[in-house]
Design a protein around this motif. Sequence first.
Motif, PDB file in Angstrom:
ATOM      1  N   PHE A  89      30.760  69.013  69.131  1.00 24.51           N
ATOM      2  CA  PHE A  89      31.936  69.652  69.716  1.00 24.51           C
ATOM      3  C   PHE A  89      31.864  69.632  71.243  1.00 24.51           C
ATOM      4  O   PHE A  89      32.660  70.273  71.921  1.00 24.51           O
ATOM      5  CB  PHE A  89      32.074  71.080  69.190  1.00 24.51           C
ATOM      6  N   ASP A  90      30.887  68.889  71.748  1.00 21.12           N
ATOM      7  CA  ASP A  90      30.684  68.764  73.187  1.00 21.12           C
ATOM      8  C   ASP A  90      31.625  67.689  73.735  1.00 21.12           C
ATOM      9  O   ASP A  90      31.524  66.526  73.343  1.00 21.12           O
ATOM     10  CB  ASP A  90      29.230  68.384  73.466  1.00 21.12           C
ATOM     11  N   LEU A 272      31.358  83.764  77.854  1.00 18.76           N
ATOM     12  CA  LEU A 272      30.244  83.010  77.289  1.00 18.76           C
ATOM     13  C   LEU A 272      30.452  81.500  77.351  1.00 18.76           C
ATOM     14  O   LEU A 272      29.519  80.753  77.613  1.00 18.76           O
ATOM     15  CB  LEU A 272      30.000  83.457  75.842  1.00 18.76           C
ATOM     16  N   TRP A 273      31.699  81.036  77.086  1.00 16.74           N
ATOM     17  CA  TRP A 273      31.886  79.587  77.115  1.00 16.74           C
ATOM     18  C   TRP A 273      31.760  79.041  78.532  1.00 16.74           C
ATOM     19  O   TRP A 273      31.287  77.912  78.731  1.00 16.74           O
ATOM     20  CB  TRP A 273      33.205  79.156  76.472  1.00 16.74           C
ATOM     21  N   VAL A 278      27.967  76.173  82.442  1.00 15.21           N
ATOM     22  CA  VAL A 278      27.017  76.163  83.552  1.00 15.21           C
ATOM     23  C   VAL A 278      25.628  75.769  83.047  1.00 15.21           C
ATOM     24  O   VAL A 278      24.927  74.959  83.672  1.00 15.21           O
ATOM     25  CB  VAL A 278      26.960  77.544  84.240  1.00 15.21           C
ATOM     26  N   ARG A 279      25.229  76.325  81.906  1.00 14.89           N
ATOM     27  CA  ARG A 279      23.919  76.003  81.323  1.00 14.89           C
ATOM     28  C   ARG A 279      23.802  74.502  81.057  1.00 14.89           C
ATOM     29  O   ARG A 279      22.775  73.868  81.338  1.00 14.89           O
ATOM     30  CB  ARG A 279      23.731  76.775  80.013  1.00 14.89           C
ATOM     31  N   ARG A 287      26.453  71.356  74.459  1.00 16.25           N
ATOM     32  CA  ARG A 287      27.284  72.556  74.506  1.00 16.25           C
ATOM     33  C   ARG A 287      27.193  73.315  73.190  1.00 16.25           C
ATOM     34  O   ARG A 287      27.220  72.732  72.118  1.00 16.25           O
ATOM     35  CB  ARG A 287      28.753  72.184  74.755  1.00 16.25           C
ATOM     36  N   LYS A 288      27.079  74.634  73.279  1.00 17.06           N
ATOM     37  CA  LYS A 288      27.068  75.493  72.096  1.00 17.06           C
ATOM     38  C   LYS A 288      28.416  76.180  71.891  1.00 17.06           C
ATOM     39  O   LYS A 288      28.760  76.562  70.772  1.00 17.06           O
ATOM     40  CB  LYS A 288      25.966  76.541  72.217  1.00 17.06           C
ATOM     41  N   LEU A 289      29.144  76.343  72.978  1.00 14.97           N
ATOM     42  CA  LEU A 289      30.442  77.012  72.904  1.00 14.97           C
ATOM     43  C   LEU A 289      31.366  76.378  73.940  1.00 14.97           C
ATOM     44  O   LEU A 289      30.986  76.204  75.094  1.00 14.97           O
ATOM     45  CB  LEU A 289      30.286  78.510  73.185  1.00 14.97           C
TER      46      LEU A 289
END
Length: 335
Positions: A89-90, A272-273, A278-279, A287-289
Amino acid sequence: MVLVTGGTGLVGAHLLFHLANKGLKVKAIHRKQSDLRRVEKVFSYYSNDATALFKKIMWIEADLDNIPTLEIAFTNVTHVYHAAALISFDPRNYKKLRKVNVKGTRNIVNLCLAYGIKKLCYVSTIGAIGRSINGESMTEETEWNDAHTNVYALTKYDAEMEVWRGSQEGLDMVMVNPGIVLGPGFWKYGSGKFFSIAAKGQRIYPPSGTGFITVNDVVKMMVSLMESPIKNERFIAVSENLTYKKVVAIIAKELGKPGPKNKLKLWQLEILWRLDWVRTVLTGKERKLTKNGVFSLRKRRVYNNTKIQKYFPFEYESIEEALIFSSKHFLKEVS
């Protein structure tokens, strides 16, 4: 002879077990780095003769974009189950997703036409089903809209267009659009993460919900459609529309962990997204979110599963019982 792509994934591994257990001659393609031992492990969940069944599968190393190796796989094949896909989903992986999901499906469809395959079953996703704008449950006929759609769903929808193109050129096909598929064996990926999250005793949970189905029901639907005279139709594969909280709570109970208690607020998800972006920029990690992921959580999506009933009786197994079964294997293998 039957050919299966994606046989090293959750749906594919369970499909291979079902076909081998029926005594069918089966070929399966796999990439060089695939873990075939995981497939044999899945067989062991359902049979005391797992190794013997696993050895009945004729494995062929091939990539979806390598036509010569695919041609070897298609030799003497009459039916094809296409379950292979790249799941991400990245947004940074969009080109990779198109290469595997769209171009790869195009290659499979073209080879089906070239080799006179009698029937193709394509595994899509409910992400390629249109979104209802008036609150009604979504059906196979709900109009497609790509606004706020994640990159995975975008490529799966385009892959569907390749399959429909094949049907217009004379290929008999059926298509299933599964919701979140639940089953044992793949704890680090996809729906397997529900078990990992529950095992950590995580108390927070996302809002909303979606359609869920057990992996064995997906397989049963695929095989039933392939063995039927039905062609050129697609079917939503969802047995229950559940909240994410409900699913994690069932698993947590079986793992002896506290269930989810605190629902994430939408404003928290919006923060959070952005932090996740940034992470990713700083670390280069997946990407996680994403922004579109948060959008999908704004409103619970409900899917209508009645179309399959118009063609033949189809009884779904209990989601809760399947989660209990899977949780027992998770405890044996991970704890």
